[in-house]
Design an enzyme around this catalytic site. Structure first.
Site, PDB file in Angstrom:
ATOM      1  CD1 TRP A 106      -2.019  -2.148   2.121  1.00  0.00           C
ATOM      2  CD2 TRP A 106      -2.835  -1.534   0.136  1.00  0.00           C
ATOM      3  NE1 TRP A 106      -2.957  -3.070   1.751  1.00  0.00           N
ATOM      4  CE2 TRP A 106      -3.471  -2.730   0.549  1.00  0.00           C
ATOM      5  CE3 TRP A 106      -3.187  -0.966  -1.091  1.00  0.00           C
ATOM      6  CZ2 TRP A 106      -4.452  -3.355  -0.231  1.00  0.00           C
ATOM      7  CZ3 TRP A 106      -4.164  -1.589  -1.868  1.00  0.00           C
ATOM      8  CH2 TRP A 106      -4.775  -2.770  -1.428  1.00  0.00           C
ATOM      9  CG  ASP A 145      -3.108   3.966   4.072  1.00  0.00           C
ATOM     10  OD1 ASP A 145      -4.146   3.840   4.746  1.00  0.00           O
ATOM     11  OD2 ASP A 145      -2.819   3.216   3.113  1.00  0.00           O
ATOM     12  CE  LYS A 148      -8.168  -3.574   4.382  1.00  0.00           C
ATOM     13  NZ  LYS A 148      -7.465  -2.500   3.721  1.00  0.00           N
TER      14      LYS A 148
HETATM   15  C1  LIG Z   1      -6.838  -2.142   2.358  1.00  0.00           C
HETATM   16  C2  LIG Z   1      -5.861  -1.054   2.410  1.00  0.00           C
HETATM   17  C3  LIG Z   1      -5.796  -0.077   1.393  1.00  0.00           C
HETATM   18  C4  LIG Z   1      -6.678  -0.114   0.169  1.00  0.00           C
HETATM   19  O1  LIG Z   1      -7.942   0.288   0.514  1.00  0.00           O
HETATM   20  P1  LIG Z   1      -9.116   0.453  -0.570  1.00  0.00           P
HETATM   21  O2  LIG Z   1     -10.190   1.044   0.266  1.00  0.00           O
HETATM   22  O3  LIG Z   1      -9.422  -0.916  -1.076  1.00  0.00           O
HETATM   23  O4  LIG Z   1      -8.647   1.360  -1.632  1.00  0.00           O
HETATM   24  C5  LIG Z   1      -4.882   0.942   1.532  1.00  0.00           C
HETATM   25  N1  LIG Z   1      -4.052   1.011   2.597  1.00  0.00           N
HETATM   26  C6  LIG Z   1      -4.080   0.095   3.577  1.00  0.00           C
HETATM   27  C7  LIG Z   1      -3.138   0.218   4.727  1.00  0.00           C
HETATM   28  C8  LIG Z   1      -4.982  -0.966   3.516  1.00  0.00           C
HETATM   29  O5  LIG Z   1      -5.009  -1.881   4.489  1.00  0.00           O
END
Ligand SMILES: *Cc1c(COP(=O)(O)O)cnc(C)c1O
Length: 372
Positions: free
Chosen positions: A117, A184, A208
Site C-alpha cells: 500500500w 494511511d 478494515k
Molecule cells: C486495504 C488497504 C488499502 C486499500 O484500501 P481500498 O479502500 O481498497 O482502496 C490501503 N491502505 C491500507 C493500509 C490498507 O489496508
C-alpha cells in the site's frame, strides 16, 4: 480494563458452528453494530423508512454524518484545527488525492516504503510532484519498519502507512520530524490513541476497522490546504467536502452510518485507550503462542509486530495445509496469508473477541502437541 465481546453470530446461523472471522478486510464488526445496522435497514429510528432509502438531506441523515464526524474528533481528541470528511473511492483514491491537494509540481514529498500500500501511494504521488523514498524494507519482503532515516528539510510532508495490513508490521513510534505527517491509517484507525498534532492528514478506508467498504474517513489539518497552484477538480478538492460537511454530492450514507455505530461502541467500551489495552492483550495471546510453539514462527521483526494483522508461517511449510484444514473445521475463517506472502495472517481488529483468538492459539498448541 477488560472488554469481553460477544461472538458474531448471524441470527439464522445460531444453530450451526460459530464462525470466527479473521478476515483482513472487509473485516469483523462488533455484533451489536451488525444488529443495529440491520435494524436500520428495516426501519431507521422509527421513521418507517430504511436507512438505505432516505434522502441524505433529511435531518436524520444529516445528523448521522455530523455525529460521525464529531465522534472521530471526540475519540481522537482533535482540536478545531482539524476537519473530518467522509469520501468515496477507498484509501486507494487518497493515494493520489493527498498529492494532488498537497504537493506542487516543483515540490517534494517524502515517503517510507513499508509494503504494497505504501508503494502504491508512492507511485500515485509521482504524477503530481517530486517523490523521495527515504527508506524501504522491500528487499526483505517488508519484514520490518525501516529506522534511522530522517525527513529532509525540503520535503513538504512525510507520508507513512501506520499499519501494513499485508505484511503484519506497524509503527509503534511516531516519526520525529517537524514536517506534517500524512498517514494511511486504514488498518489501525481508532485502534489506539495517536499524537494527532504531528499529523497534517490522516486517511482510513472504513472496511478494515470501523465499517463496511464504501467510505474513507479523512482528517485534515486546515492549514495544509490551499497551498498548491494547480487547479483541482471540485470533486477531488478536500475543501469542497469540508465546506459542504461531506454533503457536496450524495455521500455513502450506509457505510457512514455503520461507522458511526462502531464509533459509539468504541466510546462505550473505553475509547481509544480502552481499545489499545484490549488490542495489546489480544495480540499478546497469539504472539506468545507463535513464540512458544515449535512449529510456528512470526514473519516480521518483533519490535514492529502489528497488533492488527498477525502474520506467521510454519517452519515446515508442508504442514500448513493440514493446520489450515483444522482451523477451518473449527470455524476459523480468513487466516490464509495474503497471496503475495502465503502462510497465515490472523487479522484481529478492534471487534475481534479474545475468545476467537484464544481458540486459534489453542488449536496451534494442540497441533504442536500432536506433531511433537
Ligand atoms: C486495504 C488497504 C488499502 C486499500 O484500501 P481500498 O479502500 O481498497 O482502496 C490501503 N491502505 C491500507 C493500509 C490498507 O489496508
Amino acid at each position: 480494563m477488560t472488554i469481553e465481546l460477544d461472538m458474531p453470530v448471524v441470527a439464522e446461523k445460531k444453530s450451526v458452528m460459530k464462525v470466527h472471522n479473521f478476515s483482513a478486510g472487509p473485516a469483523i464488526l462488533p455484533p451489536s453494530v451488525i444488529e443495529q445496522a440491520a435494524a436500520g435497514v428495516l426501519n431507521f429510528n422509527g421513521t418507517g423508512l430504511s436507512v438505505l432509502e432516505m434522502s441524505h438531506r433529511s435531518k436524520e441523515i444529516v445528523a448521522v454524518v455530523d455525529e460521525a464526524s464529531a465522534l472521530v474528533k471526540e475519540l481522537i481528541g482533535l482540536t478545531d484545527d482539524y476537519e473530518v470528511v467522509w469520501l468515496t473511492g477507498g484509501a486507494s483514491t487518497q493515494f493520489f488525492l493527498t498529492a494532488m491537494n498537497l504537493l506542487d509540481e516543483s515540490k517534494t514529498a517524502a515517503f517510507v516504503d513499508t509494503g504494497t500500500w505504501a508503494a502504491k501511494a508512492i507511485e500515485a504521488a509521482r504524477s503530481f510532484g517530486n517523490v523521495e523514498v527515504l527508506a524501504s524494507s522491500k528487499s526483505t519482503t517488508y519484514d520490518h519498519i525501516p529506522k534511522g532515516w530522517s525527513v529532509p528539510d525540503h520535503a513538504e510532508y512525510l507520508h507513512i502507512t501506520s499499519n501494513n495490513t499485508i505484511y503484519g508490521t506497524q509503527y509503534h513510534w511516531t516519526p520525529a520530524t517537524d514536517k506534517p505527517i500524512v498517514c494511511d491509517m486504514s488498518s489501525d484507525f481508532l485502534s489506539r490513541p495517536i499524537d494527532f498534532a504531528k499529523y497534517g492528514l490522516i486517511y482510513a478506508g472504513a472496511q478494515k476497522n470501523i465499517g463496511p467498504a464504501g467510505t474513507t474517513c479523512v482528517i485534515i489539518r486546515k492549514d495544509m490546504l490551499g497551498k498548491v497552484e494547480r487547479k483541482i477538480p471540485v470533486m477531488f478538492d478536500y475543501r469542497t467536502f469540508i465546506k459542504e460537511k461531506s454533503m457536496y454530492n450524495t455521500p455513502p450514507v450506509f457505510p457512514i452510518y455503520v461507522s458511526l455505530l462502531t464509533m459509539r461502541w468504541i466510546k462505550e467500551v473505553g475509547g481509544l485507550e480502552g481499545m489499545a489495552a484490549h488490542n495489546e492483550k489480544k495480540a499478546a495471546i497469539l504472539y506468545n503462542e507463535i513464540d512458544q510453539n515449535p512449529l510456528f514462527k512470526g514473519n516480521v521483526a518483533q519490535e514492529d509486530r502489528s497488533l492488527m494483522n498477525v502474520c506467521f508461517v510454519m517452519h515446515n511449510r508442508d504442514l500448513e495445509p493440514e493446520f489450515a484444514a483444522i482451523a477451518k473445521e473449527n470455524g476459523i475463517q480468513g487466516i490464509a496469508g495474503h497471496r503475495s506472502v502465503g502462510g497465515f495472517r490472523a487479522s484481529i481488529y478492534n471487534a475481534m473477541a479474545t475468545e476467537s483468538i484464544q481458540l486459534l492459539a489453542d488449536l496451534m498448541h494442540d497441533f504442536a502437541e500432536r506433531k511433537g
